[in-house]
Design a protein around this motif. Structure first.
Motif, PDB file in Angstrom:
ATOM      1  N   ASP A 184      61.913  97.181   4.551  1.00 47.65           N
ATOM      2  CA  ASP A 184      63.162  97.941   4.546  1.00 47.65           C
ATOM      3  C   ASP A 184      63.262  98.805   3.285  1.00 47.65           C
ATOM      4  N   ARG A 185      62.894  98.245   2.167  1.00 42.36           N
ATOM      5  CA  ARG A 185      62.941  98.960   0.884  1.00 42.36           C
ATOM      6  C   ARG A 185      61.941 100.133   0.869  1.00 42.36           C
TER       7      ARG A 185
ATOM      8  N   ASP B 117      63.532 102.967   2.647  1.00 44.17           N
ATOM      9  CA  ASP B 117      64.575 103.568   1.805  1.00 44.17           C
ATOM     10  C   ASP B 117      63.970 104.492   0.758  1.00 44.17           C
TER      11      ASP B 117
ATOM     12  N   THR C 250      64.374 108.587   0.672  1.00 46.78           N
ATOM     13  CA  THR C 250      65.011 109.157  -0.513  1.00 46.78           C
ATOM     14  C   THR C 250      64.133 110.254  -1.109  1.00 46.78           C
TER      15      THR C 250
ATOM     16  N   ARG D  32      65.846 100.965  12.961  1.00 45.85           N
ATOM     17  CA  ARG D  32      66.737 101.925  12.315  1.00 45.85           C
ATOM     18  C   ARG D  32      66.996 103.120  13.219  1.00 45.85           C
TER      19      ARG D  32
END
Length: 110
Positions: free
Chosen positions: A73-74, A77, A81, A103
């Motif tokens: 998940d990180r 992200d 970003t 997602r």
């Protein structure tokens, strides 16, 4: 078949576990074809091996274990970003792909 033949539209690709030679080769092919490429490896040593000479504005390296759900998940992200929407995920273990797919389904419902 080359990356340019299968993916004429450039975008963002995430390639996990590039410590394996196959992963490093795929990441390089996408980068050479004009994609922005994010890669993961479990150690800095694995990343250093592929990072030399790559354009910093289109190449992003992350040390992480993509089989761990929280880290998967990180990873997503951090890549979104940096580059925005991820167009493709190449993930031999399937953990990041699973989180990425979930997602997408949640965004489609929302």
């Amino acid at each position: 078949m080359s990356v340019s033949e299968i993916a004429p539209n450039r975008g963002v690709v995430l390639v996990t576990d590039i410590g394996f030679e196959h992963g490093a080769r795929i990441a390089t092919e996408f980068l050479d074809a004009g994609w922005s490429v994010a890669v993961t490896a479990r150690t800095v040593t694995e990343l250093v091996r592929i990072m030399a000479g790559k354009p910093a504005h289109r190449f992003f390296a992350i040390v992480a274990d993509p089989t761990d759900h929280w880290q998967a998940d990180r990873i997503l992200d951090r890549v979104t970003t940096r580059f925005g929407t991820i167009n493709r995920v190449i993930d031999p273990a399937g953990a990041v792909t699973s989180v990425w797919t979930q997602r997408g389904s949640l965004e489609a419902v929302a």
